[in-house]
Every structure is written in C-alpha cells, then in structure tokens.
Design a protein around this motif. Sequence first.
Motif, PDB file in Angstrom:
ATOM      1  N   MET A   1     -23.615   4.845  18.545  1.00 23.95           N
ATOM      2  CA  MET A   1     -22.254   5.027  18.014  1.00 23.95           C
ATOM      3  C   MET A   1     -21.261   4.261  18.878  1.00 23.95           C
ATOM      4  O   MET A   1     -21.245   4.426  20.098  1.00 23.95           O
ATOM      5  N   PRO A   2     -20.460   3.422  18.263  1.00 27.80           N
ATOM      6  CA  PRO A   2     -19.528   2.595  19.047  1.00 27.80           C
ATOM      7  C   PRO A   2     -18.399   3.420  19.631  1.00 27.80           C
ATOM      8  O   PRO A   2     -17.947   4.387  19.041  1.00 27.80           O
ATOM      9  N   ALA A   3     -17.961   3.013  20.821  1.00 27.22           N
ATOM     10  CA  ALA A   3     -16.823   3.670  21.448  1.00 27.22           C
ATOM     11  C   ALA A   3     -15.542   3.044  20.916  1.00 27.22           C
ATOM     12  O   ALA A   3     -15.389   1.830  20.920  1.00 27.22           O
ATOM     13  N   ILE A   4     -14.634   3.878  20.453  1.00 28.46           N
ATOM     14  CA  ILE A   4     -13.377   3.383  19.888  1.00 28.46           C
ATOM     15  C   ILE A   4     -12.203   3.956  20.660  1.00 28.46           C
ATOM     16  O   ILE A   4     -12.127   5.155  20.880  1.00 28.46           O
ATOM     17  N   THR A   5     -11.333   3.062  21.098  1.00 23.69           N
ATOM     18  CA  THR A   5     -10.141   3.480  21.821  1.00 23.69           C
ATOM     19  C   THR A   5      -8.910   3.111  21.013  1.00 23.69           C
ATOM     20  O   THR A   5      -8.778   1.979  20.564  1.00 23.69           O
ATOM     21  N   LEU A  22     -18.678  -3.052  21.726  1.00 24.04           N
ATOM     22  CA  LEU A  22     -19.898  -3.417  21.019  1.00 24.04           C
ATOM     23  C   LEU A  22     -20.966  -3.833  22.013  1.00 24.04           C
ATOM     24  O   LEU A  22     -20.720  -4.658  22.887  1.00 24.04           O
ATOM     25  N   ASP A  23     -22.141  -3.259  21.885  1.00 25.05           N
ATOM     26  CA  ASP A  23     -23.276  -3.646  22.715  1.00 25.05           C
ATOM     27  C   ASP A  23     -23.004  -3.467  24.207  1.00 25.05           C
ATOM     28  O   ASP A  23     -23.683  -4.039  25.032  1.00 25.05           O
ATOM     29  N   GLY A  24     -21.987  -2.726  24.553  1.00 23.71           N
ATOM     30  CA  GLY A  24     -21.698  -2.466  25.946  1.00 23.71           C
ATOM     31  C   GLY A  24     -21.080  -3.632  26.692  1.00 23.71           C
ATOM     32  O   GLY A  24     -20.776  -3.532  27.870  1.00 23.71           O
ATOM     33  N   GLN A  25     -20.861  -4.761  26.024  1.00 25.34           N
ATOM     34  CA  GLN A  25     -20.277  -5.886  26.737  1.00 25.34           C
ATOM     35  C   GLN A  25     -19.240  -6.642  25.928  1.00 25.34           C
ATOM     36  O   GLN A  25     -18.428  -7.359  26.488  1.00 25.34           O
ATOM     37  N   LEU A  26     -19.226  -6.471  24.626  1.00 30.95           N
ATOM     38  CA  LEU A  26     -18.194  -7.102  23.807  1.00 30.95           C
ATOM     39  C   LEU A  26     -17.145  -6.054  23.437  1.00 30.95           C
ATOM     40  O   LEU A  26     -17.467  -4.957  22.999  1.00 30.95           O
ATOM     41  N   SER A  27     -15.883  -6.390  23.619  1.00 30.67           N
ATOM     42  CA  SER A  27     -14.822  -5.512  23.158  1.00 30.67           C
ATOM     43  C   SER A  27     -14.062  -6.196  22.039  1.00 30.67           C
ATOM     44  O   SER A  27     -13.693  -7.366  22.149  1.00 30.67           O
ATOM     45  N   ARG A  28     -13.853  -5.470  20.957  1.00 30.34           N
ATOM     46  CA  ARG A  28     -13.139  -6.030  19.815  1.00 30.34           C
ATOM     47  C   ARG A  28     -11.884  -5.207  19.556  1.00 30.34           C
ATOM     48  O   ARG A  28     -11.956  -4.006  19.336  1.00 30.34           O
ATOM     49  N   THR A  29     -10.751  -5.882  19.628  1.00 28.46           N
ATOM     50  CA  THR A  29      -9.475  -5.230  19.348  1.00 28.46           C
ATOM     51  C   THR A  29      -9.000  -5.668  17.982  1.00 28.46           C
ATOM     52  O   THR A  29      -8.980  -6.860  17.685  1.00 28.46           O
ATOM     53  N   GLN A  30      -8.629  -4.714  17.155  1.00 25.85           N
ATOM     54  CA  GLN A  30      -8.149  -5.079  15.831  1.00 25.85           C
ATOM     55  C   GLN A  30      -7.015  -4.169  15.406  1.00 25.85           C
ATOM     56  O   GLN A  30      -6.935  -3.016  15.822  1.00 25.85           O
ATOM     57  N   CYS A  31      -6.138  -4.721  14.583  1.00 22.38           N
ATOM     58  CA  CYS A  31      -4.985  -3.964  14.090  1.00 22.38           C
ATOM     59  C   CYS A  31      -5.033  -3.932  12.572  1.00 22.38           C
ATOM     60  O   CYS A  31      -5.239  -4.965  11.942  1.00 22.38           O
ATOM     61  N   TYR A  36      -4.403  -8.525  13.301  1.00 21.41           N
ATOM     62  CA  TYR A  36      -4.676  -9.014  14.649  1.00 21.41           C
ATOM     63  C   TYR A  36      -6.143  -8.767  15.010  1.00 21.41           C
ATOM     64  O   TYR A  36      -6.699  -7.706  14.724  1.00 21.41           O
ATOM     65  N   LEU A  37      -6.755  -9.778  15.615  1.00 19.84           N
ATOM     66  CA  LEU A  37      -8.162  -9.637  16.016  1.00 19.84           C
ATOM     67  C   LEU A  37      -8.374 -10.294  17.360  1.00 19.84           C
ATOM     68  O   LEU A  37      -7.892 -11.411  17.613  1.00 19.84           O
ATOM     69  N   PHE A  38      -9.085  -9.618  18.231  1.00 17.50           N
ATOM     70  CA  PHE A  38      -9.292 -10.144  19.574  1.00 17.50           C
ATOM     71  C   PHE A  38     -10.650  -9.659  20.074  1.00 17.50           C
ATOM     72  O   PHE A  38     -10.868  -8.460  20.241  1.00 17.50           O
ATOM     73  N   VAL A  39     -11.571 -10.593  20.277  1.00 14.56           N
ATOM     74  CA  VAL A  39     -12.905 -10.232  20.739  1.00 14.56           C
ATOM     75  C   VAL A  39     -13.126 -10.835  22.114  1.00 14.56           C
ATOM     76  O   VAL A  39     -12.948 -12.043  22.315  1.00 14.56           O
ATOM     77  N   LYS A  40     -13.516  -9.994  23.057  1.00 16.76           N
ATOM     78  CA  LYS A  40     -13.687 -10.463  24.429  1.00 16.76           C
ATOM     79  C   LYS A  40     -14.998  -9.944  24.993  1.00 16.76           C
ATOM     80  O   LYS A  40     -15.411  -8.818  24.711  1.00 16.76           O
ATOM     81  N   CYS A  41     -15.637 -10.784  25.798  1.00 14.34           N
ATOM     82  CA  CYS A  41     -16.851 -10.365  26.492  1.00 14.34           C
ATOM     83  C   CYS A  41     -16.455  -9.699  27.801  1.00 14.34           C
ATOM     84  O   CYS A  41     -15.802 -10.305  28.648  1.00 14.34           O
ATOM     85  N   GLN A  42     -16.835  -8.436  27.953  1.00 19.15           N
ATOM     86  CA  GLN A  42     -16.454  -7.672  29.140  1.00 19.15           C
ATOM     87  C   GLN A  42     -17.130  -8.215  30.388  1.00 19.15           C
ATOM     88  O   GLN A  42     -16.597  -8.145  31.488  1.00 19.15           O
ATOM     89  N   ARG A  43     -18.328  -8.746  30.231  1.00 18.61           N
ATOM     90  CA  ARG A  43     -19.105  -9.181  31.394  1.00 18.61           C
ATOM     91  C   ARG A  43     -18.534 -10.467  31.993  1.00 18.61           C
ATOM     92  O   ARG A  43     -18.366 -10.585  33.197  1.00 18.61           O
ATOM     93  N   THR A  44     -18.223 -11.436  31.120  1.00 19.67           N
ATOM     94  CA  THR A  44     -17.736 -12.723  31.614  1.00 19.67           C
ATOM     95  C   THR A  44     -16.218 -12.828  31.539  1.00 19.67           C
ATOM     96  O   THR A  44     -15.635 -13.774  32.044  1.00 19.67           O
TER      97      THR A  44
END
Length: 74
Positions: A1-5, A22-31, A36-44
């Motif tokens: 289950m994805p974590a949603i903030t 997503l997958d513990g390393q990708l964060s996707r922000t959407q409005c 608005y859409l913003f996808v970021k890799c948490q690791r890098t």
Amino acid sequence: MPAITKIICPNCGSPHAERHLLDGQLSRTQCWDCDYLFVKCQRTNRVVEAYAPGMDVGRFRQAILVRNSLAVQG
Ligand SMILES: [Zn+2]
C-alpha cells in the motif's frame, strides 16, 4: 500500500495536493486542482518528471522543494 502525504500544492496553493511514495524511492507529488506533477527519486534526489501548468518548472524547482519540505515538517 503506497504511503500518501497531504501537502499544499506548490503551484496553485491548493490543500488537495498529495505526495505518494512509490517503491520506497520514488516520490510523486500531484495536485488535483491544477494538474501539477512532480516525480523525484528519493535516493539520488534527481527529478524524474515535472509538470506545472503556466510555470517554468526548472527555474522554480528549488523553491518548490524548500516549500514542500517546510509543509511536511509543519
Ligand atoms: Zn495545484
């Protein structure tokens, strides 16, 4: 289950924006209000995908990240 903030949209200020982990390393922000859409890799810390209507994402990217980190902490 994805974590949603729930966060404040950095583009339009709507309180209905969400950040998904997503997958513990990708964060996707959407409005839902302004597409608005913003996808970021948490690791890098790299931006994978970004889209904001009527806005130069590259120029404002840093401001977005700062604002969202403040919103999460607050
Ligand atoms: Zn928005």
